[in-house]
Design a protein around this motif. Sequence first.
Motif, PDB file in Angstrom:
ATOM      1  N   GLY A   1       0.813  -1.214   0.000  1.00 15.09           N
ATOM      2  CA  GLY A   1       0.000   0.000   0.000  1.00 15.09           C
ATOM      3  C   GLY A   1       0.847   1.264   0.000  1.00 15.09           C
ATOM      4  O   GLY A   1       0.554   2.233  -0.702  1.00 15.09           O
ATOM      5  N   VAL A   2       1.924   1.237   0.797  1.00 13.67           N
ATOM      6  CA  VAL A   2       2.811   2.403   0.888  1.00 13.67           C
ATOM      7  C   VAL A   2       3.466   2.703  -0.453  1.00 13.67           C
ATOM      8  O   VAL A   2       3.587   3.862  -0.860  1.00 13.67           O
ATOM      9  CB  VAL A   2       3.891   2.160   1.973  1.00 13.67           C
ATOM     10  N   THR A   3       3.905   1.656  -1.159  1.00 15.74           N
ATOM     11  CA  THR A   3       4.702   1.863  -2.377  1.00 15.74           C
ATOM     12  C   THR A   3       3.893   1.811  -3.663  1.00 15.74           C
ATOM     13  O   THR A   3       4.457   1.936  -4.755  1.00 15.74           O
ATOM     14  CB  THR A   3       5.837   0.820  -2.467  1.00 15.74           C
ATOM     15  N   MET A   4       2.594   1.671  -3.568  1.00 12.59           N
ATOM     16  CA  MET A   4       1.791   1.580  -4.785  1.00 12.59           C
ATOM     17  C   MET A   4       2.010   2.756  -5.742  1.00 12.59           C
ATOM     18  O   MET A   4       2.154   2.562  -6.957  1.00 12.59           O
ATOM     19  CB  MET A   4       0.307   1.455  -4.439  1.00 12.59           C
TER      20      MET A   4
ATOM     21  N   ASN B   1       3.676  -3.858  -7.739  1.00 14.41           N
ATOM     22  CA  ASN B   1       4.151  -4.554  -6.542  1.00 14.41           C
ATOM     23  C   ASN B   1       3.267  -5.760  -6.234  1.00 14.41           C
ATOM     24  O   ASN B   1       2.149  -5.866  -6.732  1.00 14.41           O
ATOM     25  CB  ASN B   1       4.304  -3.615  -5.333  1.00 14.41           C
ATOM     26  N   PHE B   2       3.828  -6.675  -5.455  1.00 17.00           N
ATOM     27  CA  PHE B   2       3.166  -7.950  -5.181  1.00 17.00           C
ATOM     28  C   PHE B   2       3.253  -8.279  -3.693  1.00 17.00           C
ATOM     29  O   PHE B   2       4.293  -8.064  -3.069  1.00 17.00           O
ATOM     30  CB  PHE B   2       3.861  -9.104  -5.926  1.00 17.00           C
ATOM     31  N   LEU B   3       2.189  -8.850  -3.146  1.00 15.10           N
ATOM     32  CA  LEU B   3       2.214  -9.509  -1.841  1.00 15.10           C
ATOM     33  C   LEU B   3       1.948 -10.991  -2.099  1.00 15.10           C
ATOM     34  O   LEU B   3       0.886 -11.360  -2.622  1.00 15.10           O
ATOM     35  CB  LEU B   3       1.140  -8.939  -0.907  1.00 15.10           C
ATOM     36  N   VAL B   4       2.921 -11.822  -1.780  1.00 13.67           N
ATOM     37  CA  VAL B   4       2.822 -13.259  -2.073  1.00 13.67           C
ATOM     38  C   VAL B   4       2.182 -13.969  -0.874  1.00 13.67           C
ATOM     39  O   VAL B   4       2.792 -14.070   0.193  1.00 13.67           O
ATOM     40  CB  VAL B   4       4.213 -13.861  -2.367  1.00 13.67           C
TER      41      VAL B   4
ATOM     42  N   VAL C   1      10.100  -2.582  -9.000  1.00 12.76           N
ATOM     43  CA  VAL C   1       9.012  -3.492  -8.634  1.00 12.76           C
ATOM     44  C   VAL C   1       9.314  -4.024  -7.240  1.00 12.76           C
ATOM     45  O   VAL C   1      10.463  -4.352  -6.933  1.00 12.76           O
ATOM     46  CB  VAL C   1       8.905  -4.662  -9.633  1.00 12.76           C
ATOM     47  N   LEU C   2       8.294  -4.098  -6.389  1.00 13.81           N
ATOM     48  CA  LEU C   2       8.473  -4.606  -5.028  1.00 13.81           C
ATOM     49  C   LEU C   2       7.742  -5.934  -4.871  1.00 13.81           C
ATOM     50  O   LEU C   2       6.606  -6.090  -5.332  1.00 13.81           O
ATOM     51  CB  LEU C   2       7.957  -3.604  -4.001  1.00 13.81           C
ATOM     52  N   VAL C   3       8.420  -6.901  -4.228  1.00 10.37           N
ATOM     53  CA  VAL C   3       7.808  -8.191  -3.889  1.00 10.37           C
ATOM     54  C   VAL C   3       7.876  -8.356  -2.377  1.00 10.37           C
ATOM     55  O   VAL C   3       8.966  -8.407  -1.798  1.00 10.37           O
ATOM     56  CB  VAL C   3       8.525  -9.361  -4.590  1.00 10.37           C
TER      57      VAL C   3
END
Length: 552
Positions: free
Chosen positions: A120-123, A129-132, A157-159
């Motif tokens: 949410g912060v880095t959107m 970005n992804f939350l696995v 891109v953030l994972v």
Amino acid sequence: MMLTGAQIVIECLKEQGVDTVFGFPGGTILNIYDELYKHSSEIRHYLTSHEQGAAHAADGYARSTGKVGVCLATSGPGATNLVTGIATAYMDSTPMVAITANVPTNLIGKDSFQEIDICGVTMPITKHNFLVKDINDLARTLREAFHIAKSGRPGPVLVDIPKDITAQKTDYKYEEPKKVFKTTEPLNQFDLDNAADLLMNAKKPFIMVGGGAVMSQAEKELLEFAKKLDAPVTCSLMGTGAFPGEDPLYTGMIGMHGSKASNIGITRCDLLVVVGARFSDRVIGRADTFAKKADILHIDIDPAEINKNIASDHFVVGDIREVLGALNEKIEQMDHSEWMEEVECLKEKFPLKVGDGLTGQFVIEKLYEITNGDALVCTEVGQHQMWAAQYYKFKKPRQLITSGGLGTMGFGMGAAIGTKLGNPDKTVLNIAGDGCFRMNLNELITAVKYDIPIVVVVINNQVLGMVRQWQTLFYDERYSYTDLGPGIDYVKLCEAFGAVGFNLERKEDADEVLRKALATGRPTVVNCVIDKDFKVFPMVPPGKSIDELILD
């Protein structure tokens, strides 16, 4: 084969050809760090002093090599400490993958210890970005992250991987990385034909180059294009180096601190060819007066940039290298000798001025001379950054590593570390101001720990120089909290960290001191003491047209 999530992370990094990562461990990411320990001969991990330094190091590594930079952080404050570095990469379209760990999935959303919704912060500041949440999605997600980071217009891109996912097991099978295509659509031939007609009929063409030309590796096509069009060339800060700074066609940087030849030339031209630039406010000045005598041909890979800040008369969407290559085949050799003579007169009439005594401009010129213009130059943000862009004649792309879009003070030290690790045979400089150096001098410890021989040149005027310049010019000399003052012995500080330090206070000593600093082969800092009232000129005042420059 059955692997844990942490093992899959390492295998996917190896798949993507990653051999260098930057980061800082913590509780939720320990499983990944345990696997890094086991694979230290294949993937080099550099422990920075702060997570922001890790993000900037990954950024510098990516900008200078063209590869994807990788940084790691734990949950909560570890992840949020990456945010400024991620935003910096986003604004300048740097391919980067940030891997964070989060609290276990059963604790997400419960305000757990060191929990943060980093997605949410880095959107707004990531390309994606992804939350696995499922171990079976992990490998696919990591592969997709790298593909997104480097395809089309690059970006970070953030994972985010919960800790329990890094411990669970699933089947893993090696896959070759996807082939990266800059664009999925073929070039529009109608747009190319229109652009070629426009180019062939121009009497006073001017080429403005942005960072897209650097990312596209279009330097050969750009040089051929400029020669064939017989047109002057200017670069934005991010485009610096895409066109050789020593070439006679080059008129210097454009914008708020651009050369008068560039700014006036664009005001007088009848065709402005914009190559991979986004018309930043620092480039165009007053939008309603920018290049009003010219038709504008905008070439960019990102259709979202077309008509976003400045309306274009014509455009071609596509990879810069491909577009310029196609246009080079369509246009004939042009002769604009009368126009070129007019621009040359502007260059001769309004040269940049170095000033008397030990000035920031003189130090940059001396560095250019000693390094033969071949160093990779990282910068912080401020007066020293503009002097570096103005006075170091960059020959090649990826030679200037600087925070353009976000203007991040504290960027340069981490970026220099990443740049040197990606280019071990190159001389790497970090041009800093004393204000910026205070923000990131902790990363000098990182350079010493790993014996990374970067040379930091601190242009020390004992104030926040660029802010003070604005206070002098536009705030009636009310110097509100911009005096840093003396009191720091930078040589002793460097020695305490295990680095080498030099003081430079006289112009006569510059050659000797800078040559010694460049020859140490160790992390080195040169403290260059200059007057606090030296300013960056030319300068376009806020709200003015780019041809309304203050020269001194």
